[in-house]
Design a protein around this motif. Structure first.
Motif, PDB file in Angstrom:
ATOM      1  N   MET A 109      44.224  37.668  29.962  1.00  0.00           N
ATOM      2  CA  MET A 109      45.543  38.326  30.622  1.00  0.00           C
ATOM      3  C   MET A 109      45.703  38.337  31.937  1.00  0.00           C
ATOM      4  O   MET A 109      44.506  38.015  32.986  1.00  0.00           O
ATOM      5  N   ALA A 110      46.943  38.705  32.808  1.00  0.00           N
ATOM      6  CA  ALA A 110      46.931  38.618  34.021  1.00  0.00           C
ATOM      7  C   ALA A 110      46.469  39.988  34.520  1.00  0.00           C
ATOM      8  O   ALA A 110      46.585  41.197  33.752  1.00  0.00           O
ATOM      9  N   ARG A 111      46.107  40.114  35.769  1.00  0.00           N
ATOM     10  CA  ARG A 111      45.747  41.277  36.580  1.00  0.00           C
ATOM     11  C   ARG A 111      46.734  42.641  36.196  1.00  0.00           C
ATOM     12  O   ARG A 111      46.114  43.520  35.716  1.00  0.00           O
ATOM     13  N   ALA A 112      47.715  42.315  36.282  1.00  0.00           N
ATOM     14  CA  ALA A 112      48.755  43.547  36.330  1.00  0.00           C
ATOM     15  C   ALA A 112      48.639  44.016  35.003  1.00  0.00           C
ATOM     16  O   ALA A 112      48.838  45.191  34.637  1.00  0.00           O
ATOM     17  N   GLU A 169      40.474  44.584  40.982  1.00  0.00           N
ATOM     18  CA  GLU A 169      40.439  44.277  42.249  1.00  0.00           C
ATOM     19  C   GLU A 169      39.646  42.917  42.195  1.00  0.00           C
ATOM     20  O   GLU A 169      40.013  41.957  43.209  1.00  0.00           O
ATOM     21  N   LYS A 170      38.569  42.604  41.545  1.00  0.00           N
ATOM     22  CA  LYS A 170      37.933  41.274  41.242  1.00  0.00           C
ATOM     23  C   LYS A 170      38.528  40.331  40.275  1.00  0.00           C
ATOM     24  O   LYS A 170      37.880  39.227  40.191  1.00  0.00           O
ATOM     25  N   TRP A 171      39.370  40.603  39.660  1.00  0.00           N
ATOM     26  CA  TRP A 171      39.942  39.809  38.578  1.00  0.00           C
ATOM     27  C   TRP A 171      40.775  38.660  39.337  1.00  0.00           C
ATOM     28  O   TRP A 171      41.429  38.809  40.186  1.00  0.00           O
ATOM     29  N   PRO A 172      40.475  37.326  38.862  1.00  0.00           N
ATOM     30  CA  PRO A 172      40.988  36.229  39.520  1.00  0.00           C
ATOM     31  C   PRO A 172      42.601  36.174  39.061  1.00  0.00           C
ATOM     32  O   PRO A 172      43.067  36.788  38.238  1.00  0.00           O
TER      33      PRO A 172
END
Length: 218
Positions: free
Chosen positions: A81-84, A105-108
Motif C-alpha cells: 500500500m501507499a504511505r498515505a 515516516e520511514k515507508w518508501p
C-alpha cells in the motif's frame, strides 16, 4: 475500513482489527511469553496490508520484551500500500500512534523488491514485495512465529495452498508456531499435511473458530 478490490475483502475484521491481532496472532503464537529471551526473535507474516499487525506486535514487544532483546518482523506482500493509505488506515487506533508515525515516516514512496527498515534500535522490518510462493522459495532462515493473514480463503485460495503451507513449514524453526483467523477445512488439512500440529480455538468477535499450531521440536 480498508477494502481490497482485487480480492473483494476487507483487510481486517470490522469490529476491531487491533484486538483481533492480539487474539489471533499474538495469543495464537504464545506471545509475548515466547520472546522472553536474549537471542533475536523472528516473526513472519503473509500479507502486510496496512501494517496493523506489525504495529500492534511492536507495541506489545516494546512493553514486554527483556532488555537487550531484538525483533525482526518480515512480511510477504504482493500489493504494498501507499504511505498515505497506511497512515489513514492506522490513524483509527490511538494505542499505536507512536508506531504508526514511525512506520509511515520511514515507508518508501514506491515500495518494491525487498524493503528493509530499521524502525528503532533492535526492531527491524522487512517487507518482501511479490507473490508469496515465489518469495518464500528464496528464503533460507527459519522463523519463530508466523502470522497467516492473507485474504479470506474463499477469496484468495492461492494464499492457503498446500504448496505455500509446505514452504511455511520449511521456514518454521523447530518448536515454532503459527496463528491464523482462517478455519476452513482445506486450510486445516494443508497445514496438517505440511507437518504442523494444528489446534482449533475460539475465533475473535463471535467467529466460531481460528487455527494455531506448532512445528514439532524434534
Amino acid at each position: 475500513m480498508p477494502y481490497s478490490r482485487a480480492f473483494d475483502d476487507h483487510f481486517y475484521c470490522r469490529s476491531d482489527g487491533r484486538l483481533e491481532c492480539g487474539h489471533v496472532f499474538l495469543s495464537g503464537n504464545d506471545l509475548p511469553r515466547r520472546w522472553q529471551r536474549r537471542e533475536p526473535f523472528r516473526i513472519a507474516e503473509l500479507g502486510f496490508g496496512t501494517g496493523l499487525n506489525l504495529c500492534e506486535t511492536w507495541r506489545q514487544w516494546r512493553e514486554t520484551a527483556p532488555e537487550g532483546a531484538s525483533l525482526h518482523f518480515t512480511s510477504f506482500e504482493r500489493f504494498p500500500m501507499a504511505r498515505a493509505d497506511i497512515d489513514r488506515a492506522l490513524f483509527y487506533w490511538p494505542e499505536i500512534e507512536r508506531e504508526r508515525a514511525t512506520l509511515t515516516e520511514k515507508w518508501p514512496d514506491a515500495p518494491e523488491g525487498r524493503v528493509e527498515i530499521e524502525l528503532e534500535p533492535r526492531m527491524r522490518l522487512t517487507v518482501v514485495c511479490g507473490a508469496a510462493l515465489d518469495s518464500l522459495s528464496e528464503e533460507k532462515i527459519p522463523y519463530d512465529a508466523w502470522y497467516l493473514d492473507g485474504f479470506a480463503p474463499s477469496r484468495n485460495p492461492d494464499m492457503w495452498s498446500a504448496e505455500l503451507m509446505a514452504e511455511v513449514f520449511r521456514l518454521t524453526a523447530p518448536g515454532g508456531r503459527f496463528g491464523t483467523y482462517a478455519a476452513a477445512g482445506f486450510v486445516r488439512r494443508n497445514l496438517a499435511a505440511a507437518g504442523f500440529t494444528v489446534e482449533r480455538r475460539p475465533g475473535f468477535a463471535g467467529k466460531r473458530e481460528m487455527l494455531c499450531g506448532e512445528k514439532p521440536a524434534a
